[in-house]
Design a protein around this motif. Sequence first.
Motif, PDB file in Angstrom:
ATOM      1  N   GLY A 228       0.809  -1.215   0.000  1.00 16.67           N
ATOM      2  CA  GLY A 228       0.000   0.000   0.000  1.00 16.67           C
ATOM      3  C   GLY A 228       0.835   1.254   0.000  1.00 16.67           C
ATOM      4  O   GLY A 228       0.438   2.267  -0.568  1.00 16.67           O
ATOM      5  N   GLY A 229       1.981   1.198   0.664  1.00 19.62           N
ATOM      6  CA  GLY A 229       2.962   2.272   0.590  1.00 19.62           C
ATOM      7  C   GLY A 229       2.568   3.549   1.281  1.00 19.62           C
ATOM      8  O   GLY A 229       1.404   3.956   1.295  1.00 19.62           O
ATOM      9  N   TYR A 230       3.545   4.175   1.902  1.00 22.35           N
ATOM     10  CA  TYR A 230       3.330   5.495   2.504  1.00 22.35           C
ATOM     11  C   TYR A 230       4.419   6.476   2.088  1.00 22.35           C
ATOM     12  O   TYR A 230       4.185   7.662   2.000  1.00 22.35           O
ATOM     13  N   SER A 231       5.631   5.964   1.829  1.00 23.41           N
ATOM     14  CA  SER A 231       6.745   6.834   1.474  1.00 23.41           C
ATOM     15  C   SER A 231       7.795   6.034   0.718  1.00 23.41           C
ATOM     16  O   SER A 231       7.847   4.811   0.812  1.00 23.41           O
ATOM     17  N   ASP A 232       8.625   6.748  -0.028  1.00 20.23           N
ATOM     18  CA  ASP A 232       9.750   6.115  -0.718  1.00 20.23           C
ATOM     19  C   ASP A 232      11.068   6.348   0.006  1.00 20.23           C
ATOM     20  O   ASP A 232      12.124   5.923  -0.468  1.00 20.23           O
ATOM     21  N   ASP A 233      11.025   7.048   1.140  1.00 22.41           N
ATOM     22  CA  ASP A 233      12.210   7.192   1.974  1.00 22.41           C
ATOM     23  C   ASP A 233      11.786   7.265   3.436  1.00 22.41           C
ATOM     24  O   ASP A 233      10.611   7.506   3.736  1.00 22.41           O
ATOM     25  N   VAL A 234      12.736   7.034   4.320  1.00 16.39           N
ATOM     26  CA  VAL A 234      12.443   7.030   5.754  1.00 16.39           C
ATOM     27  C   VAL A 234      13.603   7.682   6.498  1.00 16.39           C
ATOM     28  O   VAL A 234      14.741   7.720   6.002  1.00 16.39           O
ATOM     29  N   ALA A 235      13.318   8.182   7.693  1.00 19.39           N
ATOM     30  CA  ALA A 235      14.372   8.740   8.528  1.00 19.39           C
ATOM     31  C   ALA A 235      15.383   7.645   8.870  1.00 19.39           C
ATOM     32  O   ALA A 235      15.013   6.514   9.170  1.00 19.39           O
TER      33      ALA A 235
ATOM     34  N   VAL B 136       1.747  -5.766  14.370  1.00 20.73           N
ATOM     35  CA  VAL B 136       2.104  -4.853  15.452  1.00 20.73           C
ATOM     36  C   VAL B 136       1.896  -3.407  15.010  1.00 20.73           C
ATOM     37  O   VAL B 136       1.364  -2.580  15.760  1.00 20.73           O
ATOM     38  N   ALA B 137       2.312  -3.094  13.776  1.00 22.61           N
ATOM     39  CA  ALA B 137       2.177  -1.728  13.273  1.00 22.61           C
ATOM     40  C   ALA B 137       0.715  -1.300  13.217  1.00 22.61           C
ATOM     41  O   ALA B 137       0.380  -0.136  13.526  1.00 22.61           O
TER      42      ALA B 137
ATOM     43  N   MET C   2      11.715  -0.872   4.374  1.00 22.52           N
ATOM     44  CA  MET C   2      10.454  -1.039   3.651  1.00 22.52           C
ATOM     45  C   MET C   2       9.275  -1.217   4.594  1.00 22.52           C
ATOM     46  O   MET C   2       8.162  -0.759   4.301  1.00 22.52           O
ATOM     47  N   LEU C   3       9.496  -1.874   5.727  1.00 19.22           N
ATOM     48  CA  LEU C   3       8.413  -2.001   6.695  1.00 19.22           C
ATOM     49  C   LEU C   3       7.964  -0.632   7.183  1.00 19.22           C
ATOM     50  O   LEU C   3       6.772  -0.316   7.192  1.00 19.22           O
ATOM     51  N   ALA C   4       8.919   0.206   7.584  1.00 17.77           N
ATOM     52  CA  ALA C   4       8.566   1.534   8.087  1.00 17.77           C
ATOM     53  C   ALA C   4       7.905   2.390   7.006  1.00 17.77           C
ATOM     54  O   ALA C   4       6.980   3.165   7.290  1.00 17.77           O
ATOM     55  N   ALA C   5       8.371   2.243   5.767  1.00 14.74           N
ATOM     56  CA  ALA C   5       7.832   3.045   4.669  1.00 14.74           C
ATOM     57  C   ALA C   5       6.449   2.583   4.226  1.00 14.74           C
ATOM     58  O   ALA C   5       5.778   3.285   3.472  1.00 14.74           O
ATOM     59  N   SER C   6       6.031   1.431   4.698  1.00 11.64           N
ATOM     60  CA  SER C   6       4.741   0.887   4.262  1.00 11.64           C
ATOM     61  C   SER C   6       3.579   1.319   5.137  1.00 11.64           C
ATOM     62  O   SER C   6       2.420   1.037   4.808  1.00 11.64           O
ATOM     63  N   VAL C   7       3.857   2.000   6.269  1.00 11.46           N
ATOM     64  CA  VAL C   7       2.796   2.336   7.220  1.00 11.46           C
ATOM     65  C   VAL C   7       2.855   3.815   7.580  1.00 11.46           C
ATOM     66  O   VAL C   7       3.929   4.432   7.557  1.00 11.46           O
ATOM     67  N   PRO C   8       1.720   4.422   7.949  1.00 14.15           N
ATOM     68  CA  PRO C   8       1.709   5.857   8.243  1.00 14.15           C
ATOM     69  C   PRO C   8       2.384   6.223   9.554  1.00 14.15           C
ATOM     70  O   PRO C   8       2.761   7.380   9.749  1.00 14.15           O
ATOM     71  N   ASN C   9       2.549   5.252  10.453  1.00  8.79           N
ATOM     72  CA  ASN C   9       3.164   5.526  11.757  1.00  8.79           C
ATOM     73  C   ASN C   9       4.608   5.048  11.831  1.00  8.79           C
ATOM     74  O   ASN C   9       5.165   4.903  12.915  1.00  8.79           O
ATOM     75  N   GLY C  10       5.231   4.808  10.678  1.00  4.71           N
ATOM     76  CA  GLY C  10       6.635   4.414  10.662  1.00  4.71           C
ATOM     77  C   GLY C  10       7.534   5.580  11.074  1.00  4.71           C
ATOM     78  O   GLY C  10       7.422   6.675  10.534  1.00  4.71           O
ATOM     79  N   VAL C  11       8.411   5.331  12.025  1.00  4.89           N
ATOM     80  CA  VAL C  11       9.260   6.385  12.591  1.00  4.89           C
ATOM     81  C   VAL C  11      10.581   6.499  11.842  1.00  4.89           C
ATOM     82  O   VAL C  11      11.164   7.586  11.758  1.00  4.89           O
TER      83      VAL C  11
ATOM     84  N   VAL D 291       6.165   3.227  15.099  1.00  2.00           N
ATOM     85  CA  VAL D 291       6.815   1.922  14.963  1.00  2.00           C
ATOM     86  C   VAL D 291       8.076   2.038  14.119  1.00  2.00           C
ATOM     87  O   VAL D 291       8.203   2.894  13.246  1.00  2.00           O
ATOM     88  N   LEU D 292       9.003   1.159  14.416  1.00  2.00           N
ATOM     89  CA  LEU D 292      10.155   0.915  13.560  1.00  2.00           C
ATOM     90  C   LEU D 292      10.657  -0.481  13.862  1.00  2.00           C
ATOM     91  O   LEU D 292      10.257  -1.097  14.856  1.00  2.00           O
ATOM     92  N   SER D 293      11.510  -0.982  12.996  1.00  2.00           N
ATOM     93  CA  SER D 293      12.103  -2.301  13.187  1.00  2.00           C
ATOM     94  C   SER D 293      13.395  -2.171  13.967  1.00  2.00           C
ATOM     95  O   SER D 293      14.225  -1.309  13.679  1.00  2.00           O
ATOM     96  N   HIS D 294      13.551  -3.015  14.967  1.00  2.63           N
ATOM     97  CA  HIS D 294      14.832  -3.096  15.667  1.00  2.63           C
ATOM     98  C   HIS D 294      15.829  -3.784  14.742  1.00  2.63           C
ATOM     99  O   HIS D 294      15.618  -4.913  14.307  1.00  2.63           O
ATOM    100  N   LEU D 295      16.924  -3.084  14.441  1.00  2.33           N
ATOM    101  CA  LEU D 295      17.981  -3.621  13.560  1.00  2.33           C
ATOM    102  C   LEU D 295      17.438  -3.981  12.172  1.00  2.33           C
ATOM    103  O   LEU D 295      16.382  -3.529  11.767  1.00  2.33           O
TER     104      LEU D 295
END
Length: 368
Positions: A127-134, A287-288, A309-318, A298-302
């Motif tokens: 579904g995608g939320y962004s093409d880049d992440v912090a 979880v997200a 890609m997990l963080a970029a796929s959701v609106p609450n990815g940090v 949310v973010l993935s540990h390590l």
Amino acid sequence: MRIERIEAIPLRMPLPRPLKAATAFITHRCTVLTRVYTDQGVVGECFGNNEDTGQAEILRLIRDELAPVLVGRDAFLVESCWQAMQPATRDILRDRRMAIRAIACIDAALWDAVGKALNVPLHKMWGGYSDDVAAYAMGGYYRAEDDLGAVAREMSALRDQGFAGCKLKVGALSPQADAERVRAARDGAGPGFKLMPDPNQGWNYEQALAFARLVEPLDIFWLEEPCYWANDRQDLARLRRTVPIPICAGQSEISVAGCRELMAAGAIDICNYDPSWGGGPTAWRKVAAVAHAYGVGVLSHLEPQVGAMLAASVPNGVGVEVMQPDRDPLYHALVANRPTIANGRLTLPDGPGWGLQLDRDVEKRLMA
């Protein structure tokens, strides 16, 4: 697209120097490279898991218990495959964490196969939320000599490399001494660079509170897992009610329900669930979704090869955590197309699945 066979390859690489955190002494980076072969010629692959002593058991579980259950199944039905593997976690006479981590290996490779079959990057397929992440670095490990100076220089260098911030190690010293390490980090990084002290569950509540009050003026982005594990849910909730610093935890949980209970207790602002320790991307995305309902980031540990890609796929990815070469030389050697990090952001690869290009020569050299 049917699953024909599953291959699991152990990889192990020594660190350039041993690293000390609050509750760990780290000498190697270990992982399991998993491949899912299908009858359409699509091969899904991914690596994950930072498990050393349990690596052989993870490999055995994949070979003897999980692969036989999945061969012949439709690889597109990832949730069905994930559910079919769950009985391996229910044997009460063994450490269920190993089965959960084995499931995670296969789950990540399955998703890669699906993305490749559809010719779509996974964050867009979801579904995608962004093409880049912090992009946040991991660092600040203890040094025997000139520790404060080394921390300051490291933070300055990480900022110059384009990172938005750094998760730095504390918890091995007194709250007062570790607060000085954070002060040195802030002096080195300057304003605007995000700092996330991580005691690795190294303190009791009173020590965590004392530390939080000392570093509060230093513009802390979050404080991660500050309290001992045995009563962390209540202690984190109490700390969160007392200090204004956001609290992060979740990497030590091994189930969606465990993270839900942290959120229900009002214990966290950010959940850093580890997909490689907790059942794979399938579990992480559950979880997200729960976290979004609770207003938790949310973010993935390590594991940035999946975490971005997990963080970029959701609106609450940090964002995404990226370990440095001295902590994770394996990632930096094995991934031939590591994403670009600039201006605090990691740009996601545009290839299908996880978009990974692995160096086969490195793979052969690191086979454990």
